[in-house]
Design a protein around this motif. Structure first.
Motif, short mmCIF file in Angstrom:
data_model
loop_
_atom_site.label_atom_id
_atom_site.label_comp_id
_atom_site.label_asym_id
_atom_site.label_seq_id
_atom_site.Cartn_x
_atom_site.Cartn_y
_atom_site.Cartn_z
N LYS A 35 0.20 -1.07 -0.15
CA LYS A 35 0.32 0.11 0.03
C LYS A 35 0.92 1.23 0.45
O LYS A 35 0.48 2.38 -0.84
CB LYS A 35 -0.82 0.09 1.23
N THR A 94 -18.38 4.94 2.46
CA THR A 94 -19.83 4.22 2.82
C THR A 94 -19.59 3.90 4.42
O THR A 94 -20.31 3.60 4.79
CB THR A 94 -20.49 3.66 1.78
N ARG A 95 -18.49 3.10 4.05
CA ARG A 95 -17.88 2.58 5.60
C ARG A 95 -17.68 3.45 6.95
O ARG A 95 -17.09 3.77 7.49
CB ARG A 95 -17.36 1.04 5.56
N LEU A 98 -15.06 2.51 9.12
CA LEU A 98 -13.17 3.45 8.81
C LEU A 98 -13.65 5.16 8.53
O LEU A 98 -12.34 5.97 8.77
CB LEU A 98 -13.50 2.75 7.16
N ALA A 142 -12.02 2.76 -6.40
CA ALA A 142 -13.39 2.74 -6.03
C ALA A 142 -14.34 1.73 -6.63
O ALA A 142 -14.10 1.20 -7.58
CB ALA A 142 -13.24 4.43 -6.32
C1 LIG Z 1 -10.93 -1.53 -2.78
S1 LIG Z 1 -11.47 -0.30 -1.56
C2 LIG Z 1 -10.09 1.11 -1.51
C3 LIG Z 1 -9.92 1.94 -0.52
C4 LIG Z 1 -8.87 3.15 -1.18
N1 LIG Z 1 -8.65 3.88 -2.15
C5 LIG Z 1 -7.74 2.41 -1.01
O1 LIG Z 1 -7.16 2.18 -2.08
O2 LIG Z 1 -6.56 2.25 0.00
C6 LIG Z 1 -12.59 0.73 -2.55
C7 LIG Z 1 -13.55 1.11 -0.95
O3 LIG Z 1 -15.25 1.97 -1.32
C8 LIG Z 1 -15.86 1.72 -0.75
N2 LIG Z 1 -17.15 2.61 -1.52
C9 LIG Z 1 -17.79 1.44 -2.32
N3 LIG Z 1 -18.53 2.07 -3.56
C10 LIG Z 1 -18.67 3.12 -2.60
C11 LIG Z 1 -19.38 4.13 -3.28
N4 LIG Z 1 -20.51 3.88 -4.19
N5 LIG Z 1 -19.46 5.40 -2.41
C12 LIG Z 1 -18.51 5.48 -1.49
N6 LIG Z 1 -17.60 4.50 -0.97
C13 LIG Z 1 -17.17 3.52 -1.87
C14 LIG Z 1 -15.56 0.98 0.17
O4 LIG Z 1 -16.23 0.51 0.84
C15 LIG Z 1 -14.56 -0.06 0.10
O5 LIG Z 1 -13.67 1.16 1.16
#
Ligand SMILES: C[S@@+](CC[C@H](N)C(=O)[O-])C[C@H]1O[C@@H](n2cnc3c(N)ncnc32)[C@H](O)[C@@H]1O
Length: 273
Positions: A35, A94-95, A98, A142
């Motif tokens: 990361k 959304t979580r 977190l 995302a």
């Molecule tokens: C694969 S993770 C990536 C997290 C971070 N950007 C990273 O690269 O470490 C995707 C994140 O997007 C959030 N997420 C998914 N759909 C979403 C939405 N429609 N709006 C906001 N957050 C969202 C999920 O809860 C998750 O924490």
């Protein structure tokens, strides 16, 4: 575990410990090292954009969509923005768990210019918690159509820069599959429908082609590069868009031709607005 030689000198060790990138005794945590490398890689691209906005305006707003644990937002803020009181970073996620953790961490570190919002990207477009104009939009992996919502957000907020590393988007492939029988044989391209893996991968590539054309059509200059060194299992396409002018009709026409040729007109609202 080993010491990591590549940590940037201005990086707060306390932050890296809080993000569990470093252990309490300062050793690199191999699970989260990936990361750090990803975020540092992106930092090379984003730092000049932040510098440009600050030089031009003397202030900066950045929204990170699908922020997750906010590694990206925290590291950008720590490396470049924490001594700039006119800068603000918003993490949209959304979580709730977190978001709560990030709020707590920002408070403990005294990162006053960071806010974390428990919203979907779509909700954030109209939320009062964000300003009417935002300079830089980022969205790193995302999920699914959240990247499309991040593009909508950027356009609504008249962003100067948009930095996207899209995740898999399943919607285009699903429509391709739905239309398979109707389209089969009408174009040599229908060979793409024969094997599901090709349809899925083609759908994913096509999604990014349509996104780039949407950005061009709305006055952005778009560059697409591969993030070399990222795992093959992850999506590693980097899209950077810079607002350069007004709408570009030819991009809209090219986008329209693709939608027509592939019988995807029902996706017009998703990509052409
Ligand atoms: C694969 S993770 C990536 C997290 C971070 N950007 C990273 O690269 O470490 C995707 C994140 O997007 C959030 N997420 C998914 N759909 C979403 C939405 N429609 N709006 C906001 N957050 C969202 C999920 O809860 C998750 O924490």
């Amino acid at each position: 575990m080993s010491l990591i030689p590549e940590i940037k000198p201005q990086q707060s060790i306390e932050l890296l410990k809080e993000l569990h990138i470093l252990t309490r005794d300062g050793k690199i945590n191999q699970d989260t090292r990936r990361k750090l490398k990803q975020v540092y890689h992106l930092y090379q691209f984003i730092e000049p954009l932040m510098a440009d906005v600050l030089a031009e305006k003397g202030s900066l707003t950045l929204a990170d969509h699908g922020a997750g644990k906010s590694y990206l937002g925290f590291i950008l803020y720590d490396l470049f923005l924490k001594d700039k009181p006119s800068a603000h970073v918003y993490g949209v996620e959304t979580r709730q768990d977190l978001v709560d953790k990030s709020v707590d961490l920002a408070q403990r570190l005294g990162f006053a210019g960071m806010s974390f919002l428990n919203l979907t990207v779509e909700q954030s477009i109209t939320s009062d918690a964000l300003p009417p104009q935002v300079d830089i939009i980022t969205a790193l992996h995302a999920c699914n159509t959240a990247t499309d919502d991040a593009i909508r957000f950027a356009l609504a907020k008249d962003a100067k820069y948009i930095v996207l590393v899209p995740c898999c988007q399943a919607e285009v492939a699903a429509v391709l599959r739905q239309k398979k029988n109707e389209t089969f044989g009408k174009t040599p391209l229908s060979e793409l429908w024969r094997h599901p893996i090709h349809t899925r991968e083609f759908g994913s590539q096509l999604t990014n082609v349509l996104r780039c054309l949407q950005l061009e059509a709305r006055g952005y200059q778009v560059t697409v590069t591969e993030l070399v060194g990222w795992e093959h299992s992850m999506k590693n396409e980097l899209i950077i868009a810079k607002k350069v002018g007004g709408a570009k009709k030819s991009a809209r026409e090219r986008q329209e031709s693709i939608l027509r040729e592939l019988n995807l007109e029902e996706l017009r609202e998703r990509f052409a607005y």
